[in-house]
Write a protein that holds these residues in place. Sequence first.
Motif, mmCIF file in Angstrom:
data_model
loop_
_atom_site.group_PDB
_atom_site.id
_atom_site.type_symbol
_atom_site.label_atom_id
_atom_site.label_comp_id
_atom_site.label_asym_id
_atom_site.label_seq_id
_atom_site.Cartn_x
_atom_site.Cartn_y
_atom_site.Cartn_z
ATOM 1 N N VAL A 103 -9.352 6.457 -2.577
ATOM 2 C CA VAL A 103 -7.928 6.191 -2.375
ATOM 3 C C VAL A 103 -7.266 7.391 -1.709
ATOM 4 C CG1 VAL A 103 -5.732 5.804 -3.561
ATOM 5 C CG2 VAL A 103 -7.746 4.516 -4.238
ATOM 6 N N GLY A 104 -7.601 8.596 -2.155
ATOM 7 C CA GLY A 104 -7.038 9.800 -1.559
ATOM 8 C C GLY A 104 -7.429 9.983 -0.108
ATOM 9 N N ALA A 105 -8.632 9.556 0.246
ATOM 10 C CA ALA A 105 -9.091 9.700 1.637
ATOM 11 C C ALA A 105 -8.450 8.670 2.560
ATOM 12 C CB ALA A 105 -10.608 9.565 1.688
ATOM 13 N N LEU A 106 -8.058 7.519 2.021
ATOM 14 C CA LEU A 106 -7.543 6.445 2.862
ATOM 15 C C LEU A 106 -6.024 6.422 3.009
ATOM 16 C CD1 LEU A 106 -9.879 3.532 1.715
ATOM 17 C CD2 LEU A 106 -10.061 4.955 3.768
ATOM 18 N N THR A 107 -5.302 7.133 2.161
ATOM 19 C CA THR A 107 -3.839 7.108 2.252
ATOM 20 C C THR A 107 -3.333 8.196 3.180
ATOM 21 O OG1 THR A 107 -3.609 8.512 0.305
ATOM 22 C CG2 THR A 107 -3.563 6.131 -0.048
ATOM 23 N N LYS A 108 -2.188 7.928 3.786
ATOM 24 C CA LYS A 108 -1.632 8.845 4.783
ATOM 25 C C LYS A 108 -1.308 10.214 4.193
ATOM 26 C CE LYS A 108 2.095 9.310 8.113
ATOM 27 N NZ LYS A 108 3.330 8.748 8.626
ATOM 28 N N GLY A 148 -3.557 8.658 -9.378
ATOM 29 C CA GLY A 148 -2.736 9.467 -10.265
ATOM 30 C C GLY A 148 -1.483 9.985 -9.574
ATOM 31 N N ASP A 149 -1.605 10.328 -8.294
ATOM 32 C CA ASP A 149 -0.444 10.786 -7.529
ATOM 33 C C ASP A 149 0.576 9.660 -7.343
ATOM 34 O OD1 ASP A 149 -1.294 13.442 -7.092
ATOM 35 O OD2 ASP A 149 -2.553 12.807 -5.423
ATOM 36 N N PHE A 150 0.091 8.454 -7.091
ATOM 37 C CA PHE A 150 1.005 7.322 -6.919
ATOM 38 C C PHE A 150 1.790 7.049 -8.195
ATOM 39 C CE2 PHE A 150 -1.794 5.886 -3.328
ATOM 40 C CZ PHE A 150 -0.815 5.993 -2.359
ATOM 41 N N VAL A 151 1.091 7.017 -9.316
ATOM 42 C CA VAL A 151 1.764 6.724 -10.579
ATOM 43 C C VAL A 151 2.684 7.880 -10.990
ATOM 44 C CG1 VAL A 151 1.413 6.277 -13.042
ATOM 45 C CG2 VAL A 151 -0.058 5.171 -11.357
#
Length: 184
Positions: free
Chosen positions: A135-140, A146-149
């Motif tokens: 997820v961390g590699a694919l988001t801008k 954990g960062d999103f929440v």
Amino acid sequence: MEPSSDSRSAQIAPRWRRLISRAVDLFALGASVFAVLFGASKLGLERYPVNDAFVLGVIVIYELFVPWLARGLSFGRFLTGVRLVSESTLQRPSFFNCLGRLAARTGLFAVFAVFVVYEVSLPALVLIVAIEGLVGALTKQRQTLGDFVGRTVVIRRERRVPRLICASTRTASPPVKLEHSVYE
């Protein structure tokens, strides 16, 4: 290269720094858990619920209190020159930002441990780390679950050059400007 369309995207920590930071943090967390469990065994406290409480305590301290009290730093983030900040203010994360990150990670771990792997074990932890990394590699903004929440983002830490005190005048000299840095 880092995108430089705006100052915010230029501050986002590179993927390799996040990867190394997380690897160091997981190693430090594992070493801390090992040390606490070793100490518990030497004190004769190796009982089923006590060991789990010790492990949970170490995880809560390292994942919740360390980033909150150390202004977004952990051992891995300190070594790699990055910092955890609130997504909205780009300042020190609040207690609730850190609590959200912890809740997402432990909640995801609990779901996978109970419903996928059927036990709390290393494969569940590896699966969670792999999902967070993907997820961390694919988001801008290179945000994990954990960062999103927790509504946080990891940015590069500003390098401050300390002011030197002149012995003769007792005044601060201007900071030294470096031509290039090994951190860029």
